[in-house]
Design a protein around this motif. Structure first.
Motif, PDB file in Angstrom:
ATOM      1  N   ASN A   1       6.548   2.839 -10.719  1.00 19.93           N
ATOM      2  CA  ASN A   1       5.880   1.567 -10.402  1.00 19.93           C
ATOM      3  C   ASN A   1       6.795   0.391 -10.726  1.00 19.93           C
ATOM      4  OD1 ASN A   1       3.998   3.622 -10.600  1.00 19.93           O
ATOM      5  ND2 ASN A   1       2.734   2.606 -12.106  1.00 19.93           N
TER       6      ASN A   1
ATOM      7  N   ALA B   1      -4.040  -0.805  -6.282  1.00 20.15           N
ATOM      8  CA  ALA B   1      -3.800   0.393  -7.084  1.00 20.15           C
ATOM      9  C   ALA B   1      -4.948   0.713  -8.032  1.00 20.15           C
ATOM     10  CB  ALA B   1      -2.504   0.234  -7.885  1.00 20.15           C
TER      11      ALA B   1
ATOM     12  N   CYS C   1       3.889   5.822  -5.271  1.00 18.95           N
ATOM     13  CA  CYS C   1       4.052   5.848  -6.735  1.00 18.95           C
ATOM     14  C   CYS C   1       3.042   6.789  -7.386  1.00 18.95           C
ATOM     15  CB  CYS C   1       3.921   4.438  -7.308  1.00 18.95           C
ATOM     16  SG  CYS C   1       5.407   3.428  -7.106  1.00 18.95           S
TER      17      CYS C   1
ATOM     18  N   ARG D   1       0.831  -1.210   0.000  1.00 19.73           N
ATOM     19  CA  ARG D   1       0.000   0.000   0.000  1.00 19.73           C
ATOM     20  C   ARG D   1       0.865   1.259   0.000  1.00 19.73           C
ATOM     21  NH1 ARG D   1      -5.188  -1.117   4.021  1.00 19.73           N
ATOM     22  NH2 ARG D   1      -6.246  -2.607   2.627  1.00 19.73           N
TER      23      ARG D   1
ATOM     24  N   ALA E   1       8.237  -1.897  -7.741  1.00 20.91           N
ATOM     25  CA  ALA E   1       7.685  -3.250  -7.738  1.00 20.91           C
ATOM     26  C   ALA E   1       8.771  -4.283  -8.003  1.00 20.91           C
ATOM     27  CB  ALA E   1       6.577  -3.367  -8.783  1.00 20.91           C
TER      28      ALA E   1
ATOM     29  N   ILE F   1       2.433   1.781  -3.478  1.00 14.76           N
ATOM     30  CA  ILE F   1       1.451   2.213  -4.480  1.00 14.76           C
ATOM     31  C   ILE F   1       1.056   3.670  -4.280  1.00 14.76           C
ATOM     32  CG2 ILE F   1      -0.955   1.916  -5.205  1.00 14.76           C
ATOM     33  CD1 ILE F   1      -0.474  -1.147  -4.775  1.00 14.76           C
TER      34      ILE F   1
ATOM     35  N   TYR G   1      -0.186  -5.680  -6.957  1.00 12.92           N
ATOM     36  CA  TYR G   1      -0.209  -4.244  -7.234  1.00 12.92           C
ATOM     37  C   TYR G   1      -1.609  -3.785  -7.639  1.00 12.92           C
ATOM     38  CZ  TYR G   1       1.548   0.285  -8.798  1.00 12.92           C
ATOM     39  OH  TYR G   1       1.756   1.632  -8.951  1.00 12.92           O
TER      40      TYR G   1
ATOM     41  N   GLY H   1      -0.614   5.284 -12.369  1.00 15.42           N
ATOM     42  CA  GLY H   1      -0.275   4.523 -11.169  1.00 15.42           C
ATOM     43  C   GLY H   1      -1.099   3.277 -10.963  1.00 15.42           C
TER      44      GLY H   1
END
Length: 353
Positions: free
Chosen positions: A316, A334, A138, A132, A320, A135, A330, A307
């Motif tokens: 991202n 997201a 990002c 979380r 990631a 994300i 993700y 995103g």
């Protein structure tokens, strides 16, 4: 051609959630990118050279940062953990997301993503909170980096195409971007928990053994091998090359079907930015003949949707990859967050005209 590109787009959207593709995402996207440029018949030496050269700076940045963090892991860990303990934890999380989002416009989205991945790998979090935080940060980086032409390729292309000054985007979208970055920081403060909080919760519930609890968290002092750092850097290279091919391959699709649409429709269609390079979309869609509200709506659609999935933005991809977050992990968080943000800003567009 259009049928072929539509099929490729659908494959890029859905196949990354399968286990086979997920484990080989970079190779899959490269194959899809190559297929796209072949279907569009745009593959030539210039594009090949761009695809080979474009990822070099990003790859070198990721490689050098990985080596630096390996060599200076001890002091960096102590500094970050010390800072996180010097203030309320949730305040630290909120400030971290807000600051990394805003300064990405100066240090670039790439460097901001590398810092994000390093900090998150050091903080003591459970897996859910870690994902979380990555994300939400990002999203903040993807928005904040667009405030100056040095932040990310999208902003560079837009400012150059419109022949505007350095502060043009800050003046155009700053009033929307800065509050959004702050909101993502506040969300992060409430949606993540520290490893200590997780441990207390587990002890109170009595549902997990110590061994099980440890298995769900990373060892902070774990050191990456040189091989892992190099392999991750090569994956980033292949990823960026794939996105370059995908963007070029879909240009005929964009030019034929998107350019004459209403800005309000383009805002939603720009959710394609979740899987295609937003700089390519911006280059195709933005025109000096457009008024400021239209340009702003198009840009906000590109930045917010970027995103929503891992391929949507370089931050991202970097974060990631470093933290081994899968496409499904993700997207589960997201995509709904991005969709809510898109709806919220669309309402703002309708209200403000």
């Amino acid at each position: 051609m259009i049928i072929g590109l539509t099929i490729i787009l659908l494959l890029v959207l859905f196949l990354p959630f399968t286990k086979v593709v997920e484990k080989n995402l970079e190779v899959f996207l490269f194959i899809m990118g190559l297929a796209a440029v072949l279907v569009s018949q745009v593959l030539d030496w210039e594009l090949t050279k761009e695809a080979l050269v474009h990822p070099i700076n990003i790859t070198l940045a990721v490689l050098i940062a990985g080596l630096l963090f390996r060599w200076f892991q001890g002091p960096i860990e102590k500094g970050i953990l010390g800072l996180s303990r010097a203030m309320p934890y949730r305040l630290f999380i909120a400030l971290f997301v807000i600051v990394i989002g805003l300064i990405s416009s100066v240090i670039t989205a790439i460097v901001a993503a590398i810092i994000l991945a390093a900090v998150v790998s050091i903080l003591r979090m459970d897996r859910k909170s870690e994902i979380r935080l990555v994300i939400l940060a990002c999203f903040a980086i993807g928005l904040g980096a667009a405030l100056t032409p040095i932040g990310e390729p999208l902003s560079t292309i837009v400012v150059g195409k419109l022949n505007e000054d350095f502060f043009y985007l800050l003046k155009l979208v700053g009033s929307s971007v800065i509050p959004a970055v702050i909101i993502f920081g506040i969300l992060a403060a409430f949606m993540v928990k520290s490893r200590e909080e997780l441990s207390h919760t587990q002890m109170a519930a009595g549902k997990e053994s110590n061994a099980e609890a440890k298995s769900k968290t990373k060892t902070v002092t774990e050191t990456e091998s040189y091989a892992e750092i190099i392999i991750r850097s090569l994956k980033i290279y292949l990823f960026v090359m794939a996105l370059t091919f995908l963007g070029a391959g879909f240009e005929p699709f964009i030019e034929r079907y998107l350019l004459d649409l209403s800005p309000l429709i383009l805002y939603w269609i720009n959710m394609l930015s979740a899987v295609l390079d937003n700089a390519t979309l911006a280059a195709a869609e933005i025109s000096p003949a457009m008024d400021a509200p239209t340009i702003k709506a198009i840009l906000m659609g590109l930045m917010l949707s970027g995103g929503m999935l891992i391929p949507g933005n370089i931050p991202n991809i970097i974060a990631a990859g470093k933290l081994k977050i899968t496409s499904l992990e993700y997207a589960r968080f997201a995509f709904p967050v991005g969709l809510i943000a898109m709806v919220a800003y669309f309402i703002v567009i309708l209200i403000t005209g």
